[in-house]
Design a protein around this motif. Sequence first.
Motif, short mmCIF file in Angstrom:
data_model
loop_
_atom_site.label_atom_id
_atom_site.label_comp_id
_atom_site.label_asym_id
_atom_site.label_seq_id
_atom_site.Cartn_x
_atom_site.Cartn_y
_atom_site.Cartn_z
N THR A 116 0.85 -1.20 0.00
CA THR A 116 0.00 0.00 0.00
C THR A 116 0.88 1.24 0.00
O THR A 116 2.00 1.23 0.53
CB THR A 116 -0.92 0.05 1.23
N ASP A 221 -4.09 5.73 -6.70
CA ASP A 221 -3.76 4.36 -6.40
C ASP A 221 -3.65 4.19 -4.89
O ASP A 221 -3.06 5.02 -4.20
CB ASP A 221 -2.42 3.96 -7.04
N LYS A 253 -10.79 -3.21 -5.48
CA LYS A 253 -9.94 -2.78 -4.37
C LYS A 253 -10.63 -2.79 -3.00
O LYS A 253 -9.96 -2.94 -1.99
CB LYS A 253 -9.35 -1.38 -4.61
N LEU A 257 -8.55 -3.77 0.31
CA LEU A 257 -8.19 -2.70 1.22
C LEU A 257 -8.79 -2.92 2.61
O LEU A 257 -8.18 -2.56 3.62
CB LEU A 257 -8.65 -1.35 0.66
#
Length: 333
Positions: A116, A221, A253, A257
Amino acid sequence: MLKSLVECYINEGQPVGSRLLSECGSLALSSASIRNVMADLESLGYIHSPHTSAGRVPTVRGYRLFVDSLITMRPLEQAAVDHLQLSLNAGRSRTELVDAASRILSDLSRQAGLVTLPRQEVEVLRQVEFLPLTSGQILVVLVVNERDVQNRIISPGRQFTEAELKAASNFINARYCGVELAHLQQALVSDMQEDKDNLNRLMQLAIDLAGQAIDESEAKDDYMLAGESHLIDKTASGEVDRLRDLFAAFERKKDILGLLDRCMAAEGIQVFIGEESGYGVLDDYSVVTTPYQISGSKVGVLGVIGPTRMAYERVIPLVDITARLLSSAMDQS
């Protein structure tokens, strides 16, 4: 015996029978005794038979016991450590370091590597200036916190005079100075909806310009992913649909995430095996993660995603040392 069976299955990639187990491990047991112990392990839920053959494979419960209590870690080879140190050097920007770390994790694990981007400190708007450019574009200069200056170019779709842009800047600075950028977009939308009948046309445009500027300032991103091709190589023909679902999750995502946020809140190495992640797309995969730091504070997570049949004894030390080296490089960058 479970340790030997899991190691044998990881190395060989096929269901383990008593004969194969006796060849893989150093068990001083007869084939009959091995079969009896395997039957006990199956009744306890640590292994199961995927087909009608006599071979067995570990269950999630079996992998969990192996990772928590039975695993023998393999120190990373010196050549791999040298490669990590060379790639994660302080001469690179933080974004370049994240990209390099994801690629190295993939290369050294032969799985997918994920890192990340560093989470920024709280950003507070101090000042904004709108400056006209050619072709109707506008340069937005954002002063964030005390001295951080961010430049953005937006295309509002119509020409503005310098006087209009100055008035818009003054309005935004007077109304939103001191507001966190994370909350500013919501405040702009709320004000636009509530005050649209009260705000004059120029002030309405000022809020719209500020909204576009904040959209441009948000990171596009959240993480960098490398090595998806390794997952393709390890996927059987009958499991392509599951892999397709996983790739869709990478694009979407949200689920990934959510899992990484849980890792940020934890300490040290986290290993999610199959269904333990809580996300169906990862039921056939394992995720090995750990946070990395800047100046002693956790700012991101890195890790490896691969089939549950991964070499945990090597991947876990790889993830650990990569996080340490990335943290050191981040501090010096």
